[in-house]
Write a protein that holds these residues in place. Structure first.
Motif, PDB file in Angstrom:
ATOM      1  N   PRO A 169       0.819  -1.220   0.000  1.00 53.05           N
ATOM      2  CA  PRO A 169       0.000   0.000   0.000  1.00 53.05           C
ATOM      3  C   PRO A 169       0.853   1.271   0.000  1.00 53.05           C
ATOM      4  O   PRO A 169       1.772   1.410   0.813  1.00 53.05           O
ATOM      5  CB  PRO A 169      -0.809  -0.122   1.301  1.00 53.05           C
ATOM      6  CG  PRO A 169      -0.850  -1.586   1.585  1.00 53.05           C
ATOM      7  CD  PRO A 169       0.486  -2.097   1.138  1.00 53.05           C
ATOM      8  N   GLU A 170       0.520   2.177  -0.895  1.00 54.35           N
ATOM      9  CA  GLU A 170       1.250   3.443  -1.007  1.00 54.35           C
ATOM     10  C   GLU A 170       1.200   4.233   0.299  1.00 54.35           C
ATOM     11  O   GLU A 170       2.182   4.878   0.690  1.00 54.35           O
ATOM     12  CB  GLU A 170       0.654   4.276  -2.151  1.00 54.35           C
ATOM     13  CG  GLU A 170       1.429   5.535  -2.474  1.00 54.35           C
ATOM     14  CD  GLU A 170       2.810   5.269  -3.060  1.00 54.35           C
ATOM     15  OE1 GLU A 170       3.706   6.104  -2.849  1.00 54.35           O
ATOM     16  OE2 GLU A 170       2.982   4.224  -3.722  1.00 54.35           O
ATOM     17  N   ALA A 171       0.056   4.168   0.982  1.00 54.88           N
ATOM     18  CA  ALA A 171      -0.094   4.912   2.238  1.00 54.88           C
ATOM     19  C   ALA A 171       0.932   4.471   3.274  1.00 54.88           C
ATOM     20  O   ALA A 171       1.449   5.293   4.041  1.00 54.88           O
ATOM     21  CB  ALA A 171      -1.505   4.741   2.787  1.00 54.88           C
ATOM     22  N   LEU A 172       1.233   3.165   3.305  1.00 54.89           N
ATOM     23  CA  LEU A 172       2.209   2.670   4.279  1.00 54.89           C
ATOM     24  C   LEU A 172       3.618   3.125   3.914  1.00 54.89           C
ATOM     25  O   LEU A 172       4.416   3.467   4.800  1.00 54.89           O
ATOM     26  CB  LEU A 172       2.136   1.147   4.372  1.00 54.89           C
ATOM     27  CG  LEU A 172       0.787   0.570   4.826  1.00 54.89           C
ATOM     28  CD1 LEU A 172       0.897  -0.943   4.993  1.00 54.89           C
ATOM     29  CD2 LEU A 172       0.306   1.212   6.124  1.00 54.89           C
ATOM     30  N   LEU A 173       3.928   3.146   2.631  1.00 53.34           N
ATOM     31  CA  LEU A 173       5.238   3.643   2.198  1.00 53.34           C
ATOM     32  C   LEU A 173       5.416   5.106   2.610  1.00 53.34           C
ATOM     33  O   LEU A 173       6.478   5.514   3.085  1.00 53.34           O
ATOM     34  CB  LEU A 173       5.384   3.501   0.678  1.00 53.34           C
ATOM     35  CG  LEU A 173       5.457   2.072   0.133  1.00 53.34           C
ATOM     36  CD1 LEU A 173       5.414   2.091  -1.387  1.00 53.34           C
ATOM     37  CD2 LEU A 173       6.719   1.361   0.619  1.00 53.34           C
ATOM     38  N   GLU A 174       4.364   5.881   2.447  1.00 54.38           N
ATOM     39  CA  GLU A 174       4.430   7.301   2.783  1.00 54.38           C
ATOM     40  C   GLU A 174       4.584   7.538   4.282  1.00 54.38           C
ATOM     41  O   GLU A 174       5.172   8.544   4.700  1.00 54.38           O
ATOM     42  CB  GLU A 174       3.170   8.012   2.274  1.00 54.38           C
ATOM     43  CG  GLU A 174       3.075   8.079   0.756  1.00 54.38           C
ATOM     44  CD  GLU A 174       1.751   8.626   0.268  1.00 54.38           C
ATOM     45  OE1 GLU A 174       0.864   8.869   1.127  1.00 54.38           O
ATOM     46  OE2 GLU A 174       1.594   8.799  -0.953  1.00 54.38           O
ATOM     47  N   GLN A 175       4.084   6.593   5.100  1.00 49.36           N
ATOM     48  CA  GLN A 175       4.144   6.769   6.552  1.00 49.36           C
ATOM     49  C   GLN A 175       5.423   6.217   7.176  1.00 49.36           C
ATOM     50  O   GLN A 175       5.598   6.255   8.398  1.00 49.36           O
ATOM     51  CB  GLN A 175       2.914   6.105   7.190  1.00 49.36           C
ATOM     52  CG  GLN A 175       1.619   6.839   6.869  1.00 49.36           C
ATOM     53  CD  GLN A 175       0.381   6.063   7.233  1.00 49.36           C
ATOM     54  OE1 GLN A 175       0.315   5.429   8.288  1.00 49.36           O
ATOM     55  NE2 GLN A 175      -0.622   6.106   6.357  1.00 49.36           N
ATOM     56  N   LEU A 176       6.331   5.725   6.349  1.00 47.12           N
ATOM     57  CA  LEU A 176       7.602   5.185   6.827  1.00 47.12           C
ATOM     58  C   LEU A 176       8.655   6.291   6.860  1.00 47.12           C
ATOM     59  O   LEU A 176       8.817   7.028   5.895  1.00 47.12           O
ATOM     60  CB  LEU A 176       8.050   4.058   5.888  1.00 47.12           C
ATOM     61  CG  LEU A 176       9.232   3.186   6.316  1.00 47.12           C
ATOM     62  CD1 LEU A 176       8.914   2.415   7.590  1.00 47.12           C
ATOM     63  CD2 LEU A 176       9.610   2.234   5.180  1.00 47.12           C
ATOM     64  N   LYS A 177       9.376   6.394   7.969  1.00 46.80           N
ATOM     65  CA  LYS A 177      10.447   7.380   8.089  1.00 46.80           C
ATOM     66  C   LYS A 177      11.591   7.051   7.132  1.00 46.80           C
ATOM     67  O   LYS A 177      11.790   5.875   6.788  1.00 46.80           O
ATOM     68  CB  LYS A 177      11.015   7.397   9.512  1.00 46.80           C
ATOM     69  CG  LYS A 177      10.156   8.102  10.535  1.00 46.80           C
ATOM     70  CD  LYS A 177      10.889   8.128  11.876  1.00 46.80           C
ATOM     71  CE  LYS A 177      10.048   8.816  12.948  1.00 46.80           C
ATOM     72  NZ  LYS A 177      10.749   8.807  14.259  1.00 46.80           N
TER      73      LYS A 177
END
Length: 224
Positions: A169-177
């Motif tokens: 999921p793109e959202a999870l990639l975006e929420q990764l530091k």
């Protein structure tokens, strides 16, 4: 009073349980788990408390078992494998997608992480939200869609997904530091490849394949 005694008995963690956990730790160590912090956490978390009473005798076998709603409590080796890939450090901010039984969240808490865990099934969410604090683990609980993650609370040092997804999921990639690690099984309903994603910069991610596994599917939305 009787209800209280029954609850205390249900939450009992005795010498036999601790002995079975030591054997389990030896078993998963023999299968290749080398992170001492992971092994120590597996040795401390009372897995039998996360299973229905009819399965308690199987709690310390290295196998997955059903917990209802089409979900399972993951095989201890799988929990250890994913956790080892995360390289969890004390005080890491960790997002877990798929609370399930709560066992993985407890292992992360035992390792000193600050855990945010999200579950789509209301019944499992309610059950685990009551169980974990009663045995000393206090992650932050959320009832919602794991595909969306928790953007309000990110970014996260580490993200772990405990169900098989058809894609990352793109959202999870975006929420990764930047510098963070995401561990997620990706593939079909019948087999997934464990993916380790490392965010190397704002726009660059490195993905590594770490072996085949079988998880229940990661489903979007949330149940009421």
């Amino acid at each position: 009073m009787l209800a209280k005694l029954k609850n205390e008995r249900r939450l009992e963690d005795n010498y036999r349980h601790r002995g079975l956990r030591r054997k389990l730790v030896s078993e998963i160590q023999a299968k290749g788990i080398t992170d001492e912090n992971v092994l120590e956490a597996i040795g401390k978390v009372p897995r039998h408390l996360f299973m229905d009473s009819s399965f308690v005798q199987f709690a310390y076998r290295d196998k997955a078992f059903p917990i209802g709603k089409g979900q399972t409590i993951s095989q201890p080796y799988t929990v250890a494998f994913q956790t080892q890939l995360l390289e969890v450090k004390k005080f890491d901010k960790v997002l877990e997608v798929g609370t399930g039984s709560g066992y993985q969240a407890a292992v992360l808490c035992e390792m000193g992480a600050t855990v945010f865990t999200i579950e789509r099934h209301r019944e499992l969410y309610d059950k685990v939200r009551a169980l974990l604090p009663s045995i000393g683990y206090e992650p932050m609980f959320f009832h919602g869609d794991g595909y969306a993650g928790l953007p309000t609370y990110g970014p996260f040092d580490k993200i772990i997904v405990t169900a098989g997804a058809p894609y990352i999921p793109e959202a999870l990639l975006e929420q990764l530091k930047v510098g963070g690690r995401l561990v997620i099984p990706v593939g079909s309903q019948h087999r997934q490849e464990m993916k380790l994603v490392i965010r190397e910069s704002e726009n660059e991610y490195r993905t590594e394949d770490r072996g085949g596994f079988i998880f229940v599917p990661l489903v979007g939305g949330k149940s009421e």
